[in-house]
Design a protein around this motif. Structure first.
Motif, PDB file in Angstrom:
ATOM      1  N   PHE A 149      -5.522  -2.300  -9.360  1.00  0.00           N
ATOM      2  CA  PHE A 149      -4.482  -2.530  -8.362  1.00  0.00           C
ATOM      3  C   PHE A 149      -3.116  -2.720  -9.015  1.00  0.00           C
ATOM      4  N   ALA A 150      -3.070  -3.353 -10.165  1.00  0.00           N
ATOM      5  CA  ALA A 150      -1.800  -3.548 -10.863  1.00  0.00           C
ATOM      6  C   ALA A 150      -1.248  -2.226 -11.376  1.00  0.00           C
ATOM      7  N   ARG A 151      -2.118  -1.363 -11.838  1.00  0.00           N
ATOM      8  CA  ARG A 151      -1.687  -0.072 -12.355  1.00  0.00           C
ATOM      9  C   ARG A 151      -1.124   0.816 -11.247  1.00  0.00           C
ATOM     10  N   HIS A 152      -1.633   0.650 -10.023  1.00  0.00           N
ATOM     11  CA  HIS A 152      -1.246   1.509  -8.904  1.00  0.00           C
ATOM     12  C   HIS A 152      -0.417   0.755  -7.860  1.00  0.00           C
ATOM     13  N   ILE A 153       0.378  -0.192  -8.282  1.00  0.00           N
ATOM     14  CA  ILE A 153       1.208  -0.983  -7.363  1.00  0.00           C
ATOM     15  C   ILE A 153       2.121  -0.115  -6.490  1.00  0.00           C
ATOM     16  N   PRO A 154       2.818   0.876  -7.010  1.00  0.00           N
ATOM     17  CA  PRO A 154       3.736   1.625  -6.135  1.00  0.00           C
ATOM     18  C   PRO A 154       3.039   2.316  -4.968  1.00  0.00           C
ATOM     19  N   PHE A 155       1.786   2.679  -5.124  1.00  0.00           N
ATOM     20  CA  PHE A 155       1.104   3.403  -4.064  1.00  0.00           C
ATOM     21  C   PHE A 155       0.755   2.502  -2.883  1.00  0.00           C
ATOM     22  N   TRP A 156       0.342   1.274  -3.115  1.00  0.00           N
ATOM     23  CA  TRP A 156      -0.016   0.407  -1.999  1.00  0.00           C
ATOM     24  C   TRP A 156       1.119  -0.524  -1.599  1.00  0.00           C
ATOM     25  N   ALA A 157       1.957  -0.936  -2.533  1.00  0.00           N
ATOM     26  CA  ALA A 157       3.012  -1.892  -2.205  1.00  0.00           C
ATOM     27  C   ALA A 157       4.163  -1.238  -1.442  1.00  0.00           C
ATOM     28  N   THR A 158       4.441   0.008  -1.717  1.00  0.00           N
ATOM     29  CA  THR A 158       5.490   0.704  -0.983  1.00  0.00           C
ATOM     30  C   THR A 158       5.078   0.907   0.469  1.00  0.00           C
ATOM     31  N   ALA A 159       3.824   1.265   0.677  1.00  0.00           N
ATOM     32  CA  ALA A 159       3.321   1.396   2.046  1.00  0.00           C
ATOM     33  C   ALA A 159       3.348   0.048   2.763  1.00  0.00           C
ATOM     34  N   LEU A 160       2.986  -1.012   2.072  1.00  0.00           N
ATOM     35  CA  LEU A 160       3.021  -2.356   2.649  1.00  0.00           C
ATOM     36  C   LEU A 160       4.451  -2.749   3.010  1.00  0.00           C
ATOM     37  N   LEU A 161       5.399  -2.414   2.155  1.00  0.00           N
ATOM     38  CA  LEU A 161       6.809  -2.709   2.403  1.00  0.00           C
ATOM     39  C   LEU A 161       7.314  -1.972   3.640  1.00  0.00           C
ATOM     40  N   VAL A 162       7.049  -0.694   3.722  1.00  0.00           N
ATOM     41  CA  VAL A 162       7.552   0.108   4.837  1.00  0.00           C
ATOM     42  C   VAL A 162       6.887  -0.297   6.152  1.00  0.00           C
ATOM     43  N   LEU A 163       5.573  -0.390   6.159  1.00  0.00           N
ATOM     44  CA  LEU A 163       4.868  -0.732   7.395  1.00  0.00           C
ATOM     45  C   LEU A 163       5.160  -2.161   7.840  1.00  0.00           C
ATOM     46  N   GLY A 164       5.209  -3.090   6.901  1.00  0.00           N
ATOM     47  CA  GLY A 164       5.533  -4.469   7.249  1.00  0.00           C
ATOM     48  C   GLY A 164       6.934  -4.590   7.826  1.00  0.00           C
ATOM     49  N   GLY A 165       7.876  -3.897   7.229  1.00  0.00           N
ATOM     50  CA  GLY A 165       9.244  -3.923   7.745  1.00  0.00           C
ATOM     51  C   GLY A 165       9.361  -3.289   9.118  1.00  0.00           C
ATOM     52  N   GLU A 166       8.682  -2.171   9.302  1.00  0.00           N
ATOM     53  CA  GLU A 166       8.748  -1.476  10.587  1.00  0.00           C
ATOM     54  C   GLU A 166       8.108  -2.292  11.707  1.00  0.00           C
ATOM     55  N   PHE A 167       6.895  -2.790  11.475  1.00  0.00           N
ATOM     56  CA  PHE A 167       6.230  -3.585  12.506  1.00  0.00           C
ATOM     57  C   PHE A 167       6.925  -4.929  12.716  1.00  0.00           C
ATOM     58  N   GLY A 168       7.460  -5.500  11.656  1.00  0.00           N
ATOM     59  CA  GLY A 168       8.221  -6.730  11.805  1.00  0.00           C
ATOM     60  C   GLY A 168       9.433  -6.538  12.694  1.00  0.00           C
ATOM     61  N   TYR A 169      10.116  -5.434  12.518  1.00  0.00           N
ATOM     62  CA  TYR A 169      11.283  -5.137  13.344  1.00  0.00           C
ATOM     63  C   TYR A 169      10.891  -4.905  14.799  1.00  0.00           C
ATOM     64  N   VAL A 170       9.802  -4.188  15.021  1.00  0.00           N
ATOM     65  CA  VAL A 170       9.346  -3.936  16.384  1.00  0.00           C
ATOM     66  C   VAL A 170       8.984  -5.244  17.083  1.00  0.00           C
ATOM     67  N   PHE A 171       8.249  -6.110  16.402  1.00  0.00           N
ATOM     68  CA  PHE A 171       7.876  -7.378  17.020  1.00  0.00           C
ATOM     69  C   PHE A 171       9.073  -8.314  17.160  1.00  0.00           C
ATOM     70  N   TRP A 172      10.050  -8.190  16.284  1.00  0.00           N
ATOM     71  CA  TRP A 172      11.266  -8.982  16.405  1.00  0.00           C
ATOM     72  C   TRP A 172      12.047  -8.561  17.654  1.00  0.00           C
TER      73      TRP A 172
END
Length: 76
Positions: free
Chosen positions: A7-30
């Motif tokens: 998971f540490a070696r592949h951080i950009p693949f899962w963390a970028t998706a987490l960043l984008v989806l979390g931000g998008e859904f956070g904005y929608v619920f806000w």
């Protein structure tokens, strides 16, 4: 520990998706005035952002794993 290194070696693949989806859904619920759900999703986006910053700071996949191995070895 192998899974954590993977998971540490592949951080950009899962963390970028987490960043984008979390931000998008956070904005929608806000916008819907659901503050608790928005806070949870914004925190997920913050975790993704922090992991990406750590990956860049550590120096890429190999150095990230080396940093975690050294940190684990020093903890024992």
């Amino acid at each position: 520990m192998t899974e954590i290194y993977f998971f540490a070696r592949h951080i950009p693949f899962w963390a970028t998706a987490l960043l984008v989806l979390g931000g998008e859904f956070g904005y929608v619920f806000w916008l819907k005035k659901k503050k608790k759900a928005a806070t949870i999703f914004f925190m997920l986006a913050l975790i993704g952002f922090s992991c990406n910053i750590f990956y860049i700071w550590a120096g890429g996949p190999e150095k990230t794993v080396k940093f975690l191995k050294k940190m684990h070895r020093d903890y024992k």
